[in-house]
Design an enzyme around this catalytic site. Structure first.
Site, PDB file in Angstrom:
ATOM      1  N   ASP A   1       0.828  -1.208   0.000  1.00 21.78           N
ATOM      2  CA  ASP A   1       0.000   0.000   0.000  1.00 21.78           C
ATOM      3  C   ASP A   1       0.860   1.255   0.000  1.00 21.78           C
ATOM      4  OD1 ASP A   1      -2.376   1.332  -0.060  1.00 21.78           O
ATOM      5  OD2 ASP A   1      -2.864   1.064   2.048  1.00 21.78           O
TER       6      ASP A   1
ATOM      7  N   HIS B   1       3.100   3.496  -8.997  1.00 24.76           N
ATOM      8  CA  HIS B   1       2.924   2.099  -9.379  1.00 24.76           C
ATOM      9  C   HIS B   1       4.203   1.551 -10.007  1.00 24.76           C
ATOM     10  CE1 HIS B   1      -1.184   2.295  -8.246  1.00 24.76           C
ATOM     11  NE2 HIS B   1      -1.576   3.060  -9.246  1.00 24.76           N
TER      12      HIS B   1
ATOM     13  N   LEU C   1      11.746 -20.313  -3.719  1.00 28.15           N
ATOM     14  CA  LEU C   1      10.696 -19.422  -3.235  1.00 28.15           C
ATOM     15  C   LEU C   1       9.489 -19.546  -4.160  1.00 28.15           C
ATOM     16  CD1 LEU C   1       9.695 -16.982  -1.437  1.00 28.15           C
ATOM     17  CD2 LEU C   1      10.617 -15.494  -3.235  1.00 28.15           C
TER      18      LEU C   1
END
Length: 259
Positions: free
Chosen positions: A33, A50, A144
């Site tokens: 956020d 962004h 991962l």
């Protein structure tokens, strides 16, 4: 144990001071956020915020690989985000596709498997094609597992799981009495990963909400909120979150379990 204020960036192949390897979380979930606020503070259009989101994702992916975290789930685009201005939505869709394409070599070099959770039907065809390519290319990687939540909603995840189970009951593949928590877990989006329940949830930018993210899976997750905006969330901030996690007493409704 070192305090949060003692957090220092780590060098290659070194666990940061103050962290215990045996208490590193297996699964970390993040709401990234503050991208638009970061851009606004700098007098820039939202798209720049962004754009700044991607380097932080790649940095955190690298840190997870180095520190032994097995699953990283990041909330990239929610089912509610379609209400944003169309130009912003279009930019994000293009950005996600570009991120997957441009960083595929990094995913392969670091043995990162990439999967998308969420309903892909509404996504642009070009993004759907890139998702298919990246997921197929990285499917054998095992260091991962990166889950990108795109057009994802926690409530929708639960509803879809209920529908899948109800169809199996209707088709005579199981009885209602067969439904249990383990079976439900398998039908959720995170059922594709080895560790479906996040140990640690991180939300940046100071907001104190879960915002329809992993509604079922976060039942016993340790929550960590930071004022840092996502484009500013680097190694030091990640260490602080992990230090906080390792000081917790995890009870899961019963006895204390450290780390």
């Amino acid at each position: 144990m070192a305090s949060v204020n003692d957090a220092k960036p780590s060098s290659e192949n070194e666990l940061p001071a103050g962290l215990i390897r045996e208490q590193i979380p297996k699964h970390v979930a993040v709401i990234m956020d503050g991208n638009r606020r970061w851009a606004k503070k700098k007098g820039l259009p939202p798209m720049f915020g962004h754009e700044a989101m991607v380097p932080r994702i790649i940095e955190v992916v690298g840190l997870c690989c180095k520190w032994g975290i097995k699953v990283l789930t990041v909330y990239a685009f929610s089912t509610e985000n379609w209400s944003r201005p169309q130009v912003e939505v279009d930019f994000l869709m293009e950005l996600f596709g570009r991120m997957l394409q441009e960083h595929e070599e990094i995913f392969m070099r670091n043995e990162v498997r990439v999967s998308i959770i969420g309903n892909p039907v509404k996504l642009p065809i070009s993004l759907q094609s890139q998702i298919t390519k990246t997921t197929e290319t990285t499917i054998r990687n095992s260091k991962l597992h990166l889950l990108l939540a795109i057009n994802y909603g926690g409530k929708d995840d639960i509803l879809q799981a209920c529908r899948k189970i109800s169809h199996k009951v209707k088709d005579g593949l199981m009885e209602p009495e067969d439904i249990n928590e383990s079976l439900f877990d398998e039908e959720l989006e995170t059922g594709i990963t080895e560790f479906p329940y996040p140990d640690l949830f991180i939300r940046t930018s100071g907001e104190l909400r879960l915002s329809n993210f992993l509604a079922w899976q976060l039942a016993y997750t340790e929550l960590y909120f930071t004022e840092s905006l996502w484009p500013d969330f680097g190694e030091r901030e990640f260490i602080m979150a992990l230090q906080s996690f390792q000081r917790r007493q995890r009870r899961f409704g019963g006895q204390d379990i450290k780390g």
